[in-house]
Design an enzyme around this catalytic site. Sequence first.
Site, mmCIF file in Angstrom:
data_model
loop_
_atom_site.group_PDB
_atom_site.id
_atom_site.type_symbol
_atom_site.label_atom_id
_atom_site.label_comp_id
_atom_site.label_asym_id
_atom_site.label_seq_id
_atom_site.Cartn_x
_atom_site.Cartn_y
_atom_site.Cartn_z
ATOM 1 N N GLY A 10 69.818 105.759 44.043
ATOM 2 C CA GLY A 10 69.404 105.641 42.656
ATOM 3 C C GLY A 10 67.915 105.888 42.491
ATOM 4 O O GLY A 10 67.199 106.203 43.444
ATOM 5 N N TYR A 11 67.449 105.727 41.260
ATOM 6 C CA TYR A 11 66.055 106.048 40.921
ATOM 7 C C TYR A 11 65.067 105.257 41.775
ATOM 8 O O TYR A 11 64.223 105.841 42.465
ATOM 9 C CB TYR A 11 65.849 105.768 39.432
ATOM 10 N N LYS A 84 72.609 98.484 34.963
ATOM 11 C CA LYS A 84 71.325 98.098 34.383
ATOM 12 C C LYS A 84 71.132 98.463 32.916
ATOM 13 O O LYS A 84 70.010 98.392 32.411
ATOM 14 C CB LYS A 84 70.188 98.718 35.199
ATOM 15 N N SER A 124 64.129 91.879 37.517
ATOM 16 C CA SER A 124 63.608 92.549 36.328
ATOM 17 C C SER A 124 62.828 91.584 35.452
ATOM 18 O O SER A 124 63.168 90.394 35.351
ATOM 19 C CB SER A 124 64.773 93.137 35.509
ATOM 20 N N THR A 126 63.045 91.511 32.471
ATOM 21 C CA THR A 126 63.908 91.141 31.349
ATOM 22 C C THR A 126 64.331 89.673 31.411
ATOM 23 O O THR A 126 64.747 89.104 30.409
ATOM 24 C CB THR A 126 65.150 92.058 31.302
ATOM 25 N N TYR A 148 72.976 91.621 31.064
ATOM 26 C CA TYR A 148 72.262 92.250 32.182
ATOM 27 C C TYR A 148 71.152 91.335 32.691
ATOM 28 O O TYR A 148 71.043 91.054 33.894
ATOM 29 C CB TYR A 148 71.672 93.591 31.755
ATOM 30 N N LYS A 152 70.625 89.082 36.449
ATOM 31 C CA LYS A 152 69.452 89.048 37.324
ATOM 32 C C LYS A 152 69.004 87.606 37.575
ATOM 33 O O LYS A 152 68.674 87.228 38.703
ATOM 34 C CB LYS A 152 68.313 89.858 36.704
ATOM 35 N N TYR A 176 60.534 93.692 38.228
ATOM 36 C CA TYR A 176 59.935 94.947 37.787
ATOM 37 C C TYR A 176 59.640 94.887 36.289
ATOM 38 O O TYR A 176 60.428 94.355 35.511
ATOM 39 C CB TYR A 176 60.892 96.122 37.971
ATOM 40 N N ASN A 178 58.257 98.180 33.867
ATOM 41 C CA ASN A 178 58.894 99.413 33.357
ATOM 42 C C ASN A 178 58.579 100.596 34.270
ATOM 43 O O ASN A 178 57.574 101.291 34.057
ATOM 44 C CB ASN A 178 58.424 99.705 31.932
ATOM 45 N N ARG A 230 54.130 98.193 26.178
ATOM 46 C CA ARG A 230 54.824 97.756 27.384
ATOM 47 C C ARG A 230 54.002 98.092 28.624
ATOM 48 O O ARG A 230 53.131 98.942 28.597
ATOM 49 C CB ARG A 230 56.204 98.437 27.494
ATOM 50 N N GLY A 294 65.336 91.852 17.901
ATOM 51 C CA GLY A 294 64.984 91.433 19.253
ATOM 52 C C GLY A 294 63.802 92.155 19.849
ATOM 53 O O GLY A 294 63.278 91.737 20.891
#
Length: 337
Positions: A10-11, A84, A124, A126, A148, A152, A176, A178, A230, A294
């Site tokens: 993945g990324y 995610k 994350s 988040t 999500y 986490k 993390y 962004n 951000r 939000g």
Amino acid sequence: MNILLTGGLGYIGSHVAVVLTEAGHRVTILDNLCNCKVEVLSHLAKILGSSPIFIQGDVRDQVLLESVLKDGKIEAVMHFAGLKAVGESVQKPLMYYNNNVGGAISLLKAMKICQVKTFVFSSSATVYGVPKYLPIDEEHPTCPESPYGQTKLHIESILRDLANSDDAWNIIALRYFNPVGAHESGLIGEEPNDIPNNLVPYISHVATGKFDKLKIFGNDYKTLDGTGVRDYIHVMDLAEGHVAALNYLNKKLPKFSIINLGTGAGYSVLELVNLYEKVSSRKITYEISGRRAGDIASCFANVDKAAFLMGWRARRSLHEMLEDSWRWVSQNMTIEL
């Protein structure tokens, strides 16, 4: 060290595979290819000169995991395998809990059986939810606003309890902010399978002509230009943060740590749009829409803990992030002129 990367094509995982290999570690990748392409493996081989070991499989397959850990003589695990997309998690919460939490439990059970107890978790920011203060440090209250984010936070709780139960565990959860950008070669980068959930990939699709315009949600926030701010971090800085985390864990210090990975600075949507126009020499058409429920004005990290404990700070600028993003996009996607 022999290191297993779950979700390693993945990324984030693919960029971590590069820096770990270049640091002299032996990388094994496990990925079910649900959100990436197997061609990433050949791109990694071009960057590194040889391909990491790859095993196609699901992180929820505990029997397979035990075999991989034993056969590969794995000494540490970095866990990136997880769904995610925030919006999708709201629509399909059971799928997210099954994959993310269930997958983590299967992995940790296999690690315990195989006596592999060094673990880096891809968490994350988040989990913080709406900021109560800025910059956000690791002591900030957690209140995730999506399934999500909840997955986490649940996994972090599991990891804390696991570390408390057995002093042999050495665990870091990296929160993390962004991640953006790509490897400087342009051979690996962020390639969403569907409509991008994140800002920079969406901007890049406007730059290539795939999308007509970018919709900016709100320009009346209390920020310099009215758009949301951000903390964007270059994916290679993030990847290097994982090497720093591994080095820290190898010192056998605290059994469980939570550490932010960000730059400690915030950039607005319009700042990204304007700079992306410069690095790509393309017009990014956008329209202003109303705020989304939000959404918040600003969110950026306090990164002092990463610097103090791991000796790590992000080094790359926003210009480098977007320049590398555009190189990846322009080399690997069809541009409509």
